[in-house]
Motif scaffolding. Structure first.
Motif, PDB file in Angstrom:
ATOM      1  N   ASN A 198       0.914  -1.463  -0.033  1.00 21.39           N
ATOM      2  CA  ASN A 198       0.074   0.138   0.015  1.00 21.39           C
ATOM      3  C   ASN A 198       0.724   1.249  -0.050  1.00 21.39           C
ATOM      4  N   ARG A 199       1.054   1.889  -1.288  1.00 19.81           N
ATOM      5  CA  ARG A 199       1.656   3.262  -1.062  1.00 19.81           C
ATOM      6  C   ARG A 199       0.740   4.346  -0.679  1.00 19.81           C
ATOM      7  N   VAL A 200       1.188   5.073   0.106  1.00 18.61           N
ATOM      8  CA  VAL A 200       0.683   6.345   0.592  1.00 18.61           C
ATOM      9  C   VAL A 200       1.562   7.628   0.164  1.00 18.61           C
ATOM     10  N   ARG A 201       1.120   8.310  -0.676  1.00 18.33           N
ATOM     11  CA  ARG A 201       1.581   9.553  -1.256  1.00 18.33           C
ATOM     12  C   ARG A 201       0.884  10.585  -1.250  1.00 18.33           C
ATOM     13  N   PHE A 202       1.559  11.692  -1.160  1.00 16.36           N
ATOM     14  CA  PHE A 202       0.693  13.098  -1.292  1.00 16.36           C
ATOM     15  C   PHE A 202       1.436  14.009  -2.118  1.00 16.36           C
ATOM     16  N   CYS A 203       1.021  15.227  -2.732  1.00 18.82           N
ATOM     17  CA  CYS A 203       1.614  16.039  -3.613  1.00 18.82           C
ATOM     18  C   CYS A 203       1.413  17.397  -3.162  1.00 18.82           C
ATOM     19  N   VAL A 204       2.580  18.345  -2.977  1.00 23.46           N
ATOM     20  CA  VAL A 204       2.388  19.750  -2.498  1.00 23.46           C
ATOM     21  C   VAL A 204       2.569  20.564  -3.853  1.00 23.46           C
ATOM     22  N   PHE A 205       1.811  21.347  -4.225  1.00 21.93           N
ATOM     23  CA  PHE A 205       1.777  22.154  -5.014  1.00 21.93           C
ATOM     24  C   PHE A 205       2.271  23.597  -4.858  1.00 21.93           C
ATOM     25  N   GLU A 206       3.208  23.969  -5.582  1.00 22.30           N
ATOM     26  CA  GLU A 206       3.745  25.514  -5.090  1.00 22.30           C
ATOM     27  C   GLU A 206       3.055  26.537  -6.070  1.00 22.30           C
ATOM     28  N   ASP A 207       3.156  27.804  -5.731  1.00 21.47           N
ATOM     29  CA  ASP A 207       2.642  28.557  -6.539  1.00 21.47           C
ATOM     30  C   ASP A 207       3.302  28.893  -7.936  1.00 21.47           C
ATOM     31  N   LYS A 208       4.429  28.481  -8.178  1.00 20.79           N
ATOM     32  CA  LYS A 208       5.174  28.630  -9.376  1.00 20.79           C
ATOM     33  C   LYS A 208       5.083  27.269 -10.223  1.00 20.79           C
ATOM     34  N   GLY A 209       3.966  26.419  -9.913  1.00 17.36           N
ATOM     35  CA  GLY A 209       3.618  25.199 -10.674  1.00 17.36           C
ATOM     36  C   GLY A 209       4.423  23.952 -10.128  1.00 17.36           C
ATOM     37  N   GLN A 210       5.335  24.124  -9.590  1.00 15.98           N
ATOM     38  CA  GLN A 210       6.374  23.077  -9.075  1.00 15.98           C
ATOM     39  C   GLN A 210       5.477  22.083  -8.118  1.00 15.98           C
ATOM     40  N   GLU A 211       5.766  20.782  -8.541  1.00 11.77           N
ATOM     41  CA  GLU A 211       4.978  19.779  -7.811  1.00 11.77           C
ATOM     42  C   GLU A 211       6.286  19.009  -6.847  1.00 11.77           C
ATOM     43  N   THR A 212       5.794  18.632  -5.464  1.00  9.37           N
ATOM     44  CA  THR A 212       6.807  18.117  -4.485  1.00  9.37           C
ATOM     45  C   THR A 212       5.876  16.907  -4.013  1.00  9.37           C
ATOM     46  N   TRP A 213       6.443  15.718  -4.379  1.00  4.31           N
ATOM     47  CA  TRP A 213       5.974  14.417  -3.734  1.00  4.31           C
ATOM     48  C   TRP A 213       6.427  14.009  -2.612  1.00  4.31           C
ATOM     49  N   PHE A 214       5.627  13.485  -1.750  1.00  6.14           N
ATOM     50  CA  PHE A 214       6.049  12.907  -0.493  1.00  6.14           C
ATOM     51  C   PHE A 214       5.350  11.406  -0.610  1.00  6.14           C
ATOM     52  N   GLU A 215       6.173  10.364   0.126  1.00  6.74           N
ATOM     53  CA  GLU A 215       5.586   9.098   0.268  1.00  6.74           C
ATOM     54  C   GLU A 215       5.957   8.407   1.675  1.00  6.74           C
ATOM     55  N   ALA A 216       5.067   7.789   2.151  1.00  2.00           N
ATOM     56  CA  ALA A 216       5.245   6.881   3.371  1.00  2.00           C
ATOM     57  C   ALA A 216       6.422   5.740   2.884  1.00  2.00           C
ATOM     58  N   ILE A 217       7.422   5.962   3.554  1.00  2.29           N
ATOM     59  CA  ILE A 217       8.558   4.908   3.312  1.00  2.29           C
ATOM     60  C   ILE A 217       9.097   4.206   4.402  1.00  2.29           C
ATOM     61  N   LYS A 218       9.068   2.953   4.291  1.00  3.02           N
ATOM     62  CA  LYS A 218       9.567   1.920   5.313  1.00  3.02           C
ATOM     63  C   LYS A 218      11.057   1.953   4.982  1.00  3.02           C
ATOM     64  N   VAL A 219      11.994   1.976   6.104  1.00 11.46           N
ATOM     65  CA  VAL A 219      13.372   1.919   5.996  1.00 11.46           C
ATOM     66  C   VAL A 219      13.879   0.452   6.339  1.00 11.46           C
ATOM     67  N   LYS A 220      14.813  -0.257   5.392  1.00  8.07           N
ATOM     68  CA  LYS A 220      15.334  -1.422   5.848  1.00  8.07           C
ATOM     69  C   LYS A 220      16.167  -1.485   7.047  1.00  8.07           C
ATOM     70  N   SER A 221      16.249  -1.961   8.177  1.00  6.08           N
ATOM     71  CA  SER A 221      17.233  -1.722   9.339  1.00  6.08           C
ATOM     72  C   SER A 221      18.477  -2.257   8.806  1.00  6.08           C
ATOM     73  N   ASN A 222      19.411  -1.453   9.261  1.00  6.02           N
ATOM     74  CA  ASN A 222      20.827  -1.842   9.008  1.00  6.02           C
ATOM     75  C   ASN A 222      21.606  -2.537  10.260  1.00  6.02           C
ATOM     76  N   GLY A 223      20.628  -2.919  11.175  1.00  4.82           N
ATOM     77  CA  GLY A 223      21.215  -3.621  12.299  1.00  4.82           C
ATOM     78  C   GLY A 223      21.595  -2.891  13.655  1.00  4.82           C
ATOM     79  N   LEU A 224      21.538  -1.635  13.178  1.00 11.81           N
ATOM     80  CA  LEU A 224      21.909  -0.732  14.661  1.00 11.81           C
ATOM     81  C   LEU A 224      20.772  -0.557  15.453  1.00 11.81           C
ATOM     82  N   LEU A 225      20.756  -0.170  16.759  1.00 12.44           N
ATOM     83  CA  LEU A 225      19.577   0.339  17.549  1.00 12.44           C
ATOM     84  C   LEU A 225      18.814   1.229  16.691  1.00 12.44           C
ATOM     85  N   ALA A 226      17.597   1.374  17.176  1.00 15.43           N
ATOM     86  CA  ALA A 226      16.760   2.295  16.565  1.00 15.43           C
ATOM     87  C   ALA A 226      17.023   3.687  16.639  1.00 15.43           C
TER      88      ALA A 226
END
Length: 129
Positions: free
Chosen positions: A1-29
């Motif tokens: 399930n991808r959760v994404r949203f877009c922020v539109f700026e006045d100058k017509g530029q789009e910025t996308w944000f997405e809920a991302i899970k991060v693979k643990s690298n074995g260190l403490l949280a």
């Protein structure tokens, strides 16, 4: 399930944000793990996408994360000083599906630069499955 949203700026530029899970690298949280939104992950800004790979940036600390289309979780470049370079390189190789980027060397500080990560993405798109 991808959760994404877009922020539109006045100058017509789009910025996308997405809920991302991060693979643990074995260190403490880290403190960033506490900001996770349920099981969706952390909302991160998509700063670059090319082919089968994307770079996301966590706005709170500016760190970059690498995500391929075939992986559920993003790869965190940060391991810290306690992990040996060969182990870091091995984890990146595993994430890339067995492709050996940079002949087994791993320079953690270089992945703080978006241009260096773009080189990794180019390698991935052209040399990996």
């Amino acid at each position: 399930n991808r959760v994404r949203f877009c922020v539109f700026e006045d100058k017509g530029q789009e910025t996308w944000f997405e809920a991302i899970k991060v693979k643990s690298n074995g260190l403490l949280a880290t403190s960033d793990d506490a900001i996770s939104i349920g099981n969706s992950g952390l909302f991160m800004k998509e700063v670059y996408k090319e082919g089968k790979a994307s770079v996301f940036q966590y706005p709170a600390n500016g760190k970059y994360y690498f995500k391929t289309d075939g992986q559920e979780k993003a790869f965190s470049f940060e391991f810290g000083d306690l992990i040996k370079e060969t182990k870091k390189a091995s984890k990146l190789k595993d994430y890339l599906g067995g492709c050996d980027y940079n002949s087994g060397s791993y320079d953690e500080s270089s992945f703080q630069d978006l241009e260096e990560i773009k080189i990794l993405i180019d390698f991935y798109n052209n040399s990996c499955k």
